[in-house]
Design a protein around this motif. Structure first.
Motif, mmCIF file in Angstrom:
data_model
loop_
_atom_site.group_PDB
_atom_site.id
_atom_site.type_symbol
_atom_site.label_atom_id
_atom_site.label_comp_id
_atom_site.label_asym_id
_atom_site.label_seq_id
_atom_site.Cartn_x
_atom_site.Cartn_y
_atom_site.Cartn_z
ATOM 1 N N ARG A 92 0.865 -1.278 0.157
ATOM 2 C CA ARG A 92 -0.140 0.038 0.071
ATOM 3 C C ARG A 92 0.991 1.324 0.058
ATOM 4 O O ARG A 92 0.896 2.038 0.935
ATOM 5 C CB ARG A 92 -0.908 -0.003 1.332
ATOM 6 N N PRO A 93 1.610 1.452 -1.245
ATOM 7 C CA PRO A 93 2.471 2.686 -1.145
ATOM 8 C C PRO A 93 1.821 3.904 -1.111
ATOM 9 O O PRO A 93 2.306 4.938 -0.604
ATOM 10 C CB PRO A 93 3.430 2.434 -2.267
ATOM 11 N N ILE A 94 0.715 4.288 -1.660
ATOM 12 C CA ILE A 94 -0.150 5.533 -1.457
ATOM 13 C C ILE A 94 -0.424 5.837 -0.273
ATOM 14 O O ILE A 94 -0.145 6.963 0.106
ATOM 15 C CB ILE A 94 -0.904 5.385 -2.579
ATOM 16 N N THR A 95 -0.803 4.689 0.592
ATOM 17 C CA THR A 95 -1.094 4.921 1.904
ATOM 18 C C THR A 95 -0.193 5.339 2.874
ATOM 19 O O THR A 95 -0.198 6.433 3.601
ATOM 20 C CB THR A 95 -2.017 3.765 2.357
ATOM 21 N N LEU A 96 1.045 4.982 2.625
ATOM 22 C CA LEU A 96 2.174 5.031 3.312
ATOM 23 C C LEU A 96 2.749 6.223 2.985
ATOM 24 O O LEU A 96 3.197 7.174 3.857
ATOM 25 C CB LEU A 96 3.342 3.782 3.129
ATOM 26 N N GLY A 100 3.397 9.376 5.341
ATOM 27 C CA GLY A 100 4.377 10.020 5.328
ATOM 28 C C GLY A 100 4.216 11.369 5.442
ATOM 29 O O GLY A 100 5.081 12.420 6.194
ATOM 30 N N ILE A 101 3.465 11.905 4.489
ATOM 31 C CA ILE A 101 3.408 13.461 4.344
ATOM 32 C C ILE A 101 2.738 14.070 5.381
ATOM 33 O O ILE A 101 3.132 15.111 6.253
ATOM 34 C CB ILE A 101 2.399 13.848 3.238
ATOM 35 N N GLN A 102 1.879 13.369 6.109
ATOM 36 C CA GLN A 102 0.890 13.644 7.338
ATOM 37 C C GLN A 102 1.984 13.786 8.623
ATOM 38 O O GLN A 102 1.843 14.922 9.212
ATOM 39 C CB GLN A 102 0.014 12.629 7.626
ATOM 40 N N LYS A 103 3.040 12.768 8.510
ATOM 41 C CA LYS A 103 4.062 12.695 9.724
ATOM 42 C C LYS A 103 4.953 13.886 9.800
ATOM 43 O O LYS A 103 5.160 14.816 10.566
ATOM 44 C CB LYS A 103 4.766 11.565 9.574
ATOM 45 N N ALA A 104 5.530 14.526 8.326
ATOM 46 C CA ALA A 104 6.049 15.484 7.953
ATOM 47 C C ALA A 104 5.467 16.734 8.589
ATOM 48 O O ALA A 104 6.302 17.635 8.844
ATOM 49 C CB ALA A 104 6.438 15.637 6.524
ATOM 50 N N PHE A 105 4.450 16.911 8.398
ATOM 51 C CA PHE A 105 3.554 18.032 8.624
ATOM 52 C C PHE A 105 2.803 18.320 9.993
ATOM 53 O O PHE A 105 2.652 19.328 10.575
ATOM 54 C CB PHE A 105 2.413 18.560 7.679
ATOM 55 N N PHE A 106 2.574 17.287 10.587
ATOM 56 C CA PHE A 106 1.935 17.211 11.775
ATOM 57 C C PHE A 106 2.239 16.040 12.951
ATOM 58 O O PHE A 106 1.578 16.069 13.807
ATOM 59 C CB PHE A 106 0.273 16.834 11.412
ATOM 60 N N SER A 166 -7.282 2.568 8.408
ATOM 61 C CA SER A 166 -8.189 2.366 7.165
ATOM 62 C C SER A 166 -8.308 3.434 6.182
ATOM 63 O O SER A 166 -9.114 3.182 5.279
ATOM 64 C CB SER A 166 -9.662 2.155 7.669
ATOM 65 N N ARG A 167 -7.299 4.302 6.319
ATOM 66 C CA ARG A 167 -7.397 5.247 5.227
ATOM 67 C C ARG A 167 -7.025 4.654 3.878
ATOM 68 O O ARG A 167 -7.492 5.123 2.611
ATOM 69 C CB ARG A 167 -6.235 6.325 5.353
ATOM 70 N N ASP A 168 -6.702 3.539 3.931
ATOM 71 C CA ASP A 168 -6.320 2.744 2.506
ATOM 72 C C ASP A 168 -7.698 2.444 1.778
ATOM 73 O O ASP A 168 -7.522 2.514 0.464
ATOM 74 C CB ASP A 168 -5.243 1.500 2.861
ATOM 75 N N GLU A 169 -8.583 2.061 2.816
ATOM 76 C CA GLU A 169 -9.885 1.730 2.170
ATOM 77 C C GLU A 169 -10.747 2.892 1.711
ATOM 78 O O GLU A 169 -11.375 2.895 0.657
ATOM 79 C CB GLU A 169 -10.801 0.837 3.429
ATOM 80 N N ILE A 170 -10.543 3.967 2.310
ATOM 81 C CA ILE A 170 -11.090 5.147 1.928
ATOM 82 C C ILE A 170 -10.359 5.624 0.490
ATOM 83 O O ILE A 170 -11.089 5.955 -0.385
ATOM 84 C CB ILE A 170 -10.937 6.339 2.922
#
Length: 184
Positions: A92-96, A100-106, A166-170
């Motif tokens: 699931r590279p898109i989810t990761l 990763g983007i979320q981790k970088a900013f928040f 579960s963001r991968d499912e969304i």
């Protein structure tokens, strides 16, 4: 007045005959859909991480590098940088990448993680509404909005919105709907 003038009826001009029917302004329906998503799922913003959030977010070494783990998101299976799993595993590279983007900013903010799930789910509902409009162009837009609201309110979606993992499912469902919109 002569009898001839009293029977006179106004002829329709060609412009009046071709006048389009009044269309429903879907902006209000879309705003209600987004509001409905936030009413039902907004309180998840105050939740902590749950269930599998450790696997794909908190204890995942690639995600914890933020954008520095970019190449690892696409080079390994999704569990490899959590516990070293080799062989068959989820990919699931898109989810990761999203994590990763979320981790970088928040950083590891639970509120931000849950807020992004709610926002993404709201976007998903808007895209679903658009697909339903394309599939059923003769149906009233308010009825289509009601169909989308029933989808939003279905209890099975609670776990998907409440768990960060579960963001991968969304995302998966969002990409599926976007594909259908492109086809139609």
């Amino acid at each position: 007045m002569s009898k001839k003038n009293s029977n006179y009826t106004k002829k329709q001009t060609s412009v009046e005959a071709v006048k389009p029917e009044k269309k429903t302004n879907v902006t209000w329906i879309k705003a209600l859909l987004v509001l409905f998503v936030f009413v039902l799922y907004g309180r998840t913003v105050n939740y902590e991480f749950t269930l599998d959030d450790d696997l794909f977010y908190l204890k995942h070494s690639s995600v914890q590098k933020g954008l520095g783990g970019f190449s690892e998101f696409f080079s390994y299976g999704s569990l490899n940088k959590f516990d070293g799993t080799e062989g068959i595993q989820p990919y699931r590279p898109i989810t990761l990448l999203y994590f990763g983007i979320q981790k970088a900013f928040f950083d590891n903010s639970t509120s931000a993680a849950h807020l992004f799930n709610v926002l993404l789910y709201a976007v998903l509902m808007l895209v679903l509404f658009s697909l339903l409009q394309k599939l059923f162009p003769d149906l009233n837009a308010w009825f289509i909005g009601l169909m989308a609201m029933l989808f939003v309110a279905h209890p099975i979606h609670t776990e998907v919105v409440a768990n960060v993992k579960s963001r991968d499912e969304i995302l998966s469902f969002l990409f599926i709907i976007l594909t259908f919109i492109a086809v139609f």
